[in-house]
Motif scaffolding. Structure first.
Motif, PDB file in Angstrom:
ATOM      1  N   LYS A 161      96.438 -25.093 -25.412  1.00 32.56           N
ATOM      2  CA  LYS A 161      95.923 -24.196 -24.372  1.00 32.56           C
ATOM      3  C   LYS A 161      95.763 -22.778 -24.912  1.00 32.56           C
ATOM      4  CE  LYS A 161      99.109 -25.775 -21.359  1.00 32.56           C
ATOM      5  NZ  LYS A 161      99.865 -25.959 -20.091  1.00 32.56           N
ATOM      6  N   VAL A 162      96.723 -22.354 -25.714  1.00 33.91           N
ATOM      7  CA  VAL A 162      96.654 -21.020 -26.298  1.00 33.91           C
ATOM      8  C   VAL A 162      95.509 -20.947 -27.310  1.00 33.91           C
ATOM      9  CG1 VAL A 162      97.884 -19.333 -27.722  1.00 33.91           C
ATOM     10  CG2 VAL A 162      99.080 -20.530 -25.872  1.00 33.91           C
ATOM     11  N   GLU A 163      95.370 -21.971 -28.130  1.00 30.85           N
ATOM     12  CA  GLU A 163      94.287 -21.998 -29.116  1.00 30.85           C
ATOM     13  C   GLU A 163      92.917 -22.021 -28.448  1.00 30.85           C
ATOM     14  OE1 GLU A 163      96.667 -24.306 -32.736  1.00 30.85           O
ATOM     15  OE2 GLU A 163      95.391 -25.448 -31.356  1.00 30.85           O
ATOM     16  N   ALA A 164      92.858 -22.597 -27.225  1.00 32.25           N
ATOM     17  CA  ALA A 164      91.587 -22.625 -26.495  1.00 32.25           C
ATOM     18  C   ALA A 164      91.231 -21.265 -25.901  1.00 32.25           C
ATOM     19  CB  ALA A 164      91.648 -23.677 -25.386  1.00 32.25           C
ATOM     20  N   GLY A 165      92.234 -20.360 -25.832  1.00 34.90           N
ATOM     21  CA  GLY A 165      91.926 -19.014 -25.362  1.00 34.90           C
ATOM     22  C   GLY A 165      92.807 -18.466 -24.258  1.00 34.90           C
ATOM     23  N   ALA A 166      93.933 -19.124 -23.950  1.00 30.37           N
ATOM     24  CA  ALA A 166      94.834 -18.609 -22.914  1.00 30.37           C
ATOM     25  C   ALA A 166      95.465 -17.296 -23.363  1.00 30.37           C
ATOM     26  CB  ALA A 166      95.920 -19.631 -22.585  1.00 30.37           C
ATOM     27  N   ASN A 167      95.632 -16.378 -22.421  1.00 31.87           N
ATOM     28  CA  ASN A 167      96.208 -15.064 -22.737  1.00 31.87           C
ATOM     29  C   ASN A 167      97.720 -15.019 -22.594  1.00 31.87           C
ATOM     30  OD1 ASN A 167      93.343 -14.454 -21.273  1.00 31.87           O
ATOM     31  ND2 ASN A 167      93.707 -13.035 -22.969  1.00 31.87           N
ATOM     32  N   ARG A 168      98.259 -15.853 -21.736  1.00 29.59           N
ATOM     33  CA  ARG A 168      99.709 -15.889 -21.518  1.00 29.59           C
ATOM     34  C   ARG A 168     100.082 -17.232 -20.901  1.00 29.59           C
ATOM     35  NH1 ARG A 168      97.367 -13.175 -18.047  1.00 29.59           N
ATOM     36  NH2 ARG A 168      97.648 -11.188 -19.148  1.00 29.59           N
ATOM     37  N   SER A 187      93.794 -27.412 -21.381  1.00 27.17           N
ATOM     38  CA  SER A 187      93.128 -26.817 -22.545  1.00 27.17           C
ATOM     39  C   SER A 187      91.611 -26.922 -22.420  1.00 27.17           C
ATOM     40  CB  SER A 187      93.605 -27.491 -23.831  1.00 27.17           C
ATOM     41  OG  SER A 187      93.397 -28.894 -23.790  1.00 27.17           O
ATOM     42  N   ASP A 188      91.113 -28.029 -21.829  1.00 23.03           N
ATOM     43  CA  ASP A 188      89.667 -28.168 -21.597  1.00 23.03           C
ATOM     44  C   ASP A 188      89.185 -27.138 -20.579  1.00 23.03           C
ATOM     45  OD1 ASP A 188      89.300 -30.551 -23.256  1.00 23.03           O
ATOM     46  OD2 ASP A 188      90.470 -31.574 -21.715  1.00 23.03           O
ATOM     47  N   LEU A 189      89.993 -26.922 -19.536  1.00 24.35           N
ATOM     48  CA  LEU A 189      89.621 -25.935 -18.526  1.00 24.35           C
ATOM     49  C   LEU A 189      89.595 -24.526 -19.119  1.00 24.35           C
ATOM     50  CD1 LEU A 189      88.981 -25.035 -15.674  1.00 24.35           C
ATOM     51  CD2 LEU A 189      91.418 -25.183 -15.119  1.00 24.35           C
ATOM     52  N   VAL A 190      90.559 -24.203 -19.966  1.00 23.78           N
ATOM     53  CA  VAL A 190      90.565 -22.895 -20.628  1.00 23.78           C
ATOM     54  C   VAL A 190      89.288 -22.723 -21.448  1.00 23.78           C
ATOM     55  CG1 VAL A 190      91.718 -21.456 -22.351  1.00 23.78           C
ATOM     56  CG2 VAL A 190      93.079 -22.724 -20.669  1.00 23.78           C
ATOM     57  N   ARG A 191      88.904 -23.775 -22.168  1.00 23.03           N
ATOM     58  CA  ARG A 191      87.682 -23.713 -22.978  1.00 23.03           C
ATOM     59  C   ARG A 191      86.458 -23.454 -22.095  1.00 23.03           C
ATOM     60  NH1 ARG A 191      84.027 -27.374 -23.273  1.00 23.03           N
ATOM     61  NH2 ARG A 191      85.433 -29.021 -22.515  1.00 23.03           N
ATOM     62  N   ILE A 192      86.367 -24.164 -20.972  1.00 20.94           N
ATOM     63  CA  ILE A 192      85.233 -23.994 -20.060  1.00 20.94           C
ATOM     64  C   ILE A 192      85.185 -22.564 -19.523  1.00 20.94           C
ATOM     65  CG2 ILE A 192      84.360 -24.661 -17.772  1.00 20.94           C
ATOM     66  CD1 ILE A 192      85.388 -27.521 -18.428  1.00 20.94           C
ATOM     67  N   LEU A 193      86.339 -22.047 -19.122  1.00 20.98           N
ATOM     68  CA  LEU A 193      86.396 -20.681 -18.594  1.00 20.98           C
ATOM     69  C   LEU A 193      85.971 -19.663 -19.652  1.00 20.98           C
ATOM     70  CD1 LEU A 193      89.740 -20.871 -16.576  1.00 20.98           C
ATOM     71  CD2 LEU A 193      87.419 -20.733 -15.636  1.00 20.98           C
ATOM     72  N   ARG A 194      86.420 -19.878 -20.889  1.00 24.48           N
ATOM     73  CA  ARG A 194      86.057 -18.971 -21.979  1.00 24.48           C
ATOM     74  C   ARG A 194      84.544 -18.971 -22.213  1.00 24.48           C
ATOM     75  NH1 ARG A 194      88.727 -15.563 -21.889  1.00 24.48           N
ATOM     76  NH2 ARG A 194      90.879 -15.388 -22.534  1.00 24.48           N
ATOM     77  N   GLU A 195      83.918 -20.126 -22.003  1.00 25.42           N
ATOM     78  CA  GLU A 195      82.470 -20.228 -22.196  1.00 25.42           C
ATOM     79  C   GLU A 195      81.692 -19.566 -21.057  1.00 25.42           C
ATOM     80  OE1 GLU A 195      82.645 -24.467 -24.704  1.00 25.42           O
ATOM     81  OE2 GLU A 195      81.880 -24.414 -22.636  1.00 25.42           O
ATOM     82  N   GLU A 196      82.332 -19.443 -19.905  1.00 30.46           N
ATOM     83  CA  GLU A 196      81.642 -18.880 -18.735  1.00 30.46           C
ATOM     84  C   GLU A 196      81.846 -17.377 -18.576  1.00 30.46           C
ATOM     85  OE1 GLU A 196      79.452 -20.247 -16.823  1.00 30.46           O
ATOM     86  OE2 GLU A 196      79.611 -22.192 -17.816  1.00 30.46           O
ATOM     87  N   CYS A 198      91.666 -28.929 -12.913  1.00 27.16           N
ATOM     88  CA  CYS A 198      90.488 -29.643 -13.426  1.00 27.16           C
ATOM     89  C   CYS A 198      90.625 -31.157 -13.371  1.00 27.16           C
ATOM     90  CB  CYS A 198      90.228 -29.223 -14.873  1.00 27.16           C
ATOM     91  SG  CYS A 198      91.588 -29.578 -16.019  1.00 27.16           S
ATOM     92  N   ILE A 199      91.756 -31.663 -12.921  1.00 26.24           N
ATOM     93  CA  ILE A 199      92.013 -33.096 -13.035  1.00 26.24           C
ATOM     94  C   ILE A 199      91.079 -33.930 -12.165  1.00 26.24           C
ATOM     95  CG2 ILE A 199      93.778 -33.162 -11.214  1.00 26.24           C
ATOM     96  CD1 ILE A 199      95.304 -35.170 -12.974  1.00 26.24           C
ATOM     97  N   ASP A 200      90.586 -33.369 -11.063  1.00 22.97           N
ATOM     98  CA  ASP A 200      89.724 -34.149 -10.171  1.00 22.97           C
ATOM     99  C   ASP A 200      88.425 -33.426  -9.838  1.00 22.97           C
ATOM    100  OD1 ASP A 200      90.808 -32.175  -8.670  1.00 22.97           O
ATOM    101  OD2 ASP A 200      91.531 -33.448  -7.038  1.00 22.97           O
ATOM    102  N   THR A 201      87.995 -32.551 -10.758  1.00 20.01           N
ATOM    103  CA  THR A 201      86.786 -31.766 -10.519  1.00 20.01           C
ATOM    104  C   THR A 201      85.820 -31.906 -11.688  1.00 20.01           C
ATOM    105  OG1 THR A 201      88.133 -30.162  -9.310  1.00 20.01           O
ATOM    106  CG2 THR A 201      85.910 -29.481  -9.929  1.00 20.01           C
ATOM    107  N   PRO A 202      84.583 -32.311 -11.447  1.00 18.96           N
ATOM    108  CA  PRO A 202      83.603 -32.435 -12.537  1.00 18.96           C
ATOM    109  C   PRO A 202      83.374 -31.099 -13.237  1.00 18.96           C
ATOM    110  CG  PRO A 202      82.815 -33.492 -10.520  1.00 18.96           C
ATOM    111  CD  PRO A 202      84.029 -32.711 -10.141  1.00 18.96           C
ATOM    112  N   GLU A 203      82.970 -31.164 -14.499  1.00 20.14           N
ATOM    113  CA  GLU A 203      82.787 -29.954 -15.290  1.00 20.14           C
ATOM    114  C   GLU A 203      81.745 -29.026 -14.665  1.00 20.14           C
ATOM    115  OE1 GLU A 203      81.310 -28.633 -19.750  1.00 20.14           O
ATOM    116  OE2 GLU A 203      82.445 -30.490 -19.513  1.00 20.14           O
ATOM    117  N   LEU A 216     103.141 -28.928 -28.102  1.00 17.51           N
ATOM    118  CA  LEU A 216     101.814 -28.986 -28.731  1.00 17.51           C
ATOM    119  C   LEU A 216     100.706 -28.836 -27.690  1.00 17.51           C
ATOM    120  CD1 LEU A 216     102.387 -31.842 -31.348  1.00 17.51           C
ATOM    121  CD2 LEU A 216     102.246 -29.371 -31.762  1.00 17.51           C
ATOM    122  N   ALA A 217     100.938 -29.367 -26.486  1.00 17.47           N
ATOM    123  CA  ALA A 217      99.954 -29.212 -25.414  1.00 17.47           C
ATOM    124  C   ALA A 217      99.807 -27.736 -25.042  1.00 17.47           C
ATOM    125  CB  ALA A 217     100.368 -30.024 -24.193  1.00 17.47           C
ATOM    126  N   LEU A 218     100.921 -27.020 -25.013  1.00 16.97           N
ATOM    127  CA  LEU A 218     100.852 -25.590 -24.743  1.00 16.97           C
ATOM    128  C   LEU A 218     100.109 -24.870 -25.857  1.00 16.97           C
ATOM    129  CD1 LEU A 218     101.548 -23.038 -23.190  1.00 16.97           C
ATOM    130  CD2 LEU A 218     103.814 -23.060 -24.283  1.00 16.97           C
TER     131      LEU A 218
END
Length: 300
Positions: free
Chosen positions: A172-179, A133-142, A91-96, A167-169
Motif C-alpha cells: 500500500k505504501v509502495e502504491a503511494g499511501a502517505n500514512r 493497494s489497488d485502490l491507492v494506485r487508482i487514486l494516485r492515477e486520478e 474497493c472490495i465490492d465496487t467496480p474500478e 508485506l500487504a502494508l
C-alpha cells in the motif's frame, strides 16, 4: 521524602508541557442514519473543531445508501467547518470505473484526503479482486490525493501471517499511501513492536496510532472480536461493576486512553487518530489534558 502539593503540580505541568509540543490529532466519525444521530454528529464536530485537527474522517457504509451518506457528510463538513474532511473509500465490492468516478467527484469538490481501504466482506454480495493497494494506485492515477491506509499491530483477521500482513502494508505504501492509521489497541507494546517491524520492512511513512476511548465495555468486546484486537484482563477489571454507570465508564475510558497517549508520546509518537464513535467528550478531555487546546491548536 514526600513531595509537596506545589511540587506535584509543577511535575504535572512540566509533563503536560512536554507532551503538547508538536502533537497532531485527527478524529473519525460515522455517517448518521437518523435525524437524532445527525444532531449528535454535528454536536461532536462543533466541540472538536476548535482543536484544529489535521483532518476528520468519515467511515463508509456497505450499502449504496450508506455510501451516499458518507459523501453527503464529507461535503457538509468541509462547507460548515472548513476542516479537511477525509472520506473512507472501499474497493472490495465496487467496480474500478465507479471508484474512478467517485475519486473524480471528490477531487472536483475540493476533497483531497481519502482513507483507502479494502473493505469487509458481507454475506450475499459480489466482490472484486481489488485490495487496498489497488485502490491507492487508482487514486494516485486520478489525482494527487493525500492517502491514508489501515495498519494492524495485532494482525488483520484474514491475514495468513504477521509477515504477510506487513508485506500487504508495504504494498500500500509502495502504491503511494502517505500514512498508515492503526486499528485500535490497548497493549502499547504491540504498537511499538509493530512500528519497529515496519521500519525493518522498509515502510517509511508515519504509523499513526488509532486510539479508541472506551465508554461501553460490551461494545468494545464486540469490536475487538471482529478486528482481532486483544482485550487485556486489566481492562476488563477496570470496567467491572460499571455496567449501569455510564458516567464513571466514560471517565475510566478517558483515563486509559490518556495513559496510552502519554506513553506513546514519550516513545516519539506525535500524531494520534481518535475513534470518536460520534461523541466528543472523551476525545476532547484527552486532548485538553495533553495540551491540545483551542488557543494552542496552531502550535500543535
Amino acid at each position: 521524602m514526600s513531595l509537596s502539593h506545589a511540587q506535584h503540580l509543577e511535575l504535572l505541568n512540566h509533563s503536560v508541557s512536554e507532551l503538547k509540543d508538536d502533537i497532531q490529532v485527527s478524529f473519525e466519525f460515522f455517517p448518521p442514519g437518523t435525524e437524532k444521530a445527525e444532531a449528535s454528529l454535528w454536536e461532536a464536530l462543533d466541540r472538536l473543531v476548535p482543536l484544529a485537527p489535521r483532518f476528520v474522517s468519515v467511515t463508509y457504509g456497505h450499502s449504496e445508501e450508506g455510501r451516499e451518506r458518507t459523501h453527503k457528510v464529507i461535503k457538509q463538513i468541509g462547507e460548515r467547518t472548513g476542516l479537511t474532511a477525509a472520506p473512507h473509500l472501499t474497493c472490495i465490492d465496487t467496480p474500478e470505473a465507479e471508484l474512478r468516478q467517485i475519486a473524480r467527484d471528490y477531487w472536483q469538490n475540493g476533497i483531497r484526503h481519502i482513507v483507502a481501504l479494502r473493505g469487509d466482506k458481507q454475506p450475499g454480495r459480489q466482490y472484486t479482486n481489488y485490495y487496498a493497494s489497488d485502490l491507492v494506485r487508482i487514486l494516485r492515477e486520478e489525482g494527487d490525493f493525500d492517502i491514508s491506509v489501515a495498519a494492524y499491530p495485532e494482525v488483520h483477521p484474514e491475514a495468513k501471517s504477521a509477515q504477510a500482513d506487513l508485506l500487504a502494508l508495504r504494498k500500500k505504501v509502495e502504491a503511494g499511501a502517505n500514512r498508515a492509521i492503526t486499528q485500535f489497541f490497548f497493549d502499547v507494546e504491540s504498537y511499538l513492536r509493530f512500528r519497529d517491524r515496519c521500519v525493518s520492512a522498509g515502510i517509511d511513512v508515519e504509523i499513526v496510532p488509532g486510539i479508541l476511548p472506551v465508554s461501553n465495555f460490551e461494545t468494545l468486546k464486540r469490536f475487538a472480536d471482529l478486528t482481532n484486537v486483544a482485550v487485556p484482563s486489566w481492562l476488563a477489571q477496570r470496567f467491572a461493576g460499571l455496567e449501569n454507570d455510564p458516567t464513571t465508564r466514560s471517565l475510566v475510558g478517558a483515563s486509559i486512553a490518556i495513559d496510552q497517549v502519554r506513553v506513546l508520546r514519550k516513545e516519539g509518537v506525535k500524531e494520534f487518530h481518535f475513534y470518536t464513535l460520534n461523541r466528543a467528550e472523551q476525545s476532547y478531555a484527552i486532548c485538553h489534558t495533553l495540551g491540545v487546546r483551542p488557543q494552542l491548536a496552531k502550535a500543535c
